[in-house]
Design an enzyme around this catalytic site. Structure first.
Site, PDB file in Angstrom:
ATOM      1  N   SER A  46       0.682  -1.273   0.210  1.00 22.65           N
ATOM      2  CA  SER A  46      -0.096   0.165  -0.017  1.00 22.65           C
ATOM      3  C   SER A  46       0.693   1.014  -0.101  1.00 22.65           C
ATOM      4  O   SER A  46       0.522   2.361  -0.698  1.00 22.65           O
ATOM      5  CB  SER A  46      -0.944  -0.147   1.128  1.00 22.65           C
ATOM      6  N   GLU A  47       1.902   1.323   0.602  1.00 16.45           N
ATOM      7  CA  GLU A  47       3.117   2.181   0.598  1.00 16.45           C
ATOM      8  C   GLU A  47       4.426   1.762   0.567  1.00 16.45           C
ATOM      9  O   GLU A  47       4.718   0.738   1.357  1.00 16.45           O
ATOM     10  CB  GLU A  47       2.824   3.468   1.755  1.00 16.45           C
ATOM     11  N   THR A  48       5.437   2.609  -0.001  1.00 17.31           N
ATOM     12  CA  THR A  48       6.986   2.396   0.181  1.00 17.31           C
ATOM     13  C   THR A  48       7.450   3.736   0.475  1.00 17.31           C
ATOM     14  O   THR A  48       7.029   4.865   0.096  1.00 17.31           O
ATOM     15  CB  THR A  48       7.451   1.921  -1.337  1.00 17.31           C
ATOM     16  N   HIS A  77       0.887   4.369   8.815  1.00 15.03           N
ATOM     17  CA  HIS A  77       1.882   3.296   8.861  1.00 15.03           C
ATOM     18  C   HIS A  77       3.201   3.193   8.374  1.00 15.03           C
ATOM     19  O   HIS A  77       4.188   2.952   8.579  1.00 15.03           O
ATOM     20  CB  HIS A  77       1.224   2.013   8.511  1.00 15.03           C
TER      21      HIS A  77
END
Length: 290
Positions: A46-48, A77
């Site tokens: 979902s994210e990096t 997060h």
């Protein structure tokens, strides 16, 4: 070619393969935005995050956050997980880390081993309400299952915008994103576009159970959304009239990735502020040559 190290962690959990996975590049010097976006899409989380030297030497780092399709001004997060990785590598010193991000300065407190708490960079901002029928269609539920006693579906932000929707308890488990309805709703509401991210929740005594759908930005469902949970905490405090509140939230159970988040909100001089905290656990480490 240069070799770039990355580390993955599961965030808001103490069990590997629970919580929300995150990839962190702790030294992203030399990477341009296009390459960061390609790496984030390749990681398919979902994210990096990509860590760079801060503009202000008094701060810990500049952190750029990408989901699968775009850069994000702030997210929950990724900050919790990035702080964990930097502390573990000895790159973040002291109990408080300061991350420069598009939405503002994010303070992260390393309160105990494996646990971080972040303050959202902005006070609560309410942007406007959305029609119950349109949101129910996005969630594939009967409009009667949308609870409006406390608030209608509302656009809100503490650094990143979400649509916050309370649902009846039984509707949480059966909700599912209808991407056609998402597109119709996004097209009908000015300035929504790919930021139509719906955070639905049900009350569980004094605590919260939640889910989050953002299919237009590549996240069909998110196991844990710290920024959305923090936004909800700020909204709930604005509604109850108190000075502060604290509770726990559970997200991701329907995905088999149970996440546990601790929320706080308080009234400050510039509005209602919120924080979110949780534990992390390392999973993978590796390198990529570019």
């Amino acid at each position: 070619m240069r070799e770039y190290a990355f580390h993955t962690v599961d965030v808001f959990t103490q069990s590997r393969f629970g919580g929300n996975p995150l990839a962190v590049f702790p030294d992203a010097r030399g990477l341009d935005a296009t390459t960061m976006q390609l790496l984030a899409a390749e990681m398919n989380y979902s994210e990096t995050t990509f860590v760079l030297p801060p503009d202000n030497p008094a701060h810990t780092a500049r952190v750029r956050i990408f989901n699968r399709v775009a850069e994000m001004p702030f997210a929950g997060h990724p900050n919790v997980g990035t702080a964990f990785v930097l502390a573990r590598l000895g790159l973040g010193t002291g109990p408080v880390l300061l991350f420069e991000e598009i939405a503002g300065l994010v303070e992260v407190r390393l309160t105990r081993e494996g646990y971080s708490e972040i303050d959202a960079p902005q006070p609560l901002k309410l942007i406007g309400e959305l029609p119950v029928e349109a949101i129910a269609a996005c969630l594939s539920v009967d409009p009667k299952k949308i609870a409006t006693r406390a608030h209608a579906p509302v656009r809100a932000s503490v650094g990143l915008e979400f649509v916050l929707v309370e649902v009846e308890s039984g509707a949480l488990a059966v909700s599912a994103p209808d991407i056609g309805a998402f597109r119709r709703c996004a097209n009908a509401i000015p300035n929504l576009g790919e930021r139509l991210s719906i955070f639905l929740y049900a009350r569980d005594g004094f605590n919260i159970r939640a889910r989050m759908f953002a299919p237009l930005s590549g996240t069909w469902e998110d196991p844990a959304t710290g920024s959305a949970n923090a936004t909800l905490a700020a909204l709930l405090l604005s509604l109850n009239g108190g000075e502060r509140l604290a509770y726990h939230a559970v997200q991701g159970s329907e995905m088999g990735r149970r996440s546990e988040l601790s929320l706080r909100a308080w009234r400050a001089r510039d509005g209602i502020r919120a924080s979110v905290g949780g534990s992390c656990i390392p999973v993978f480490s590796g390198t990529v040559k570019l």
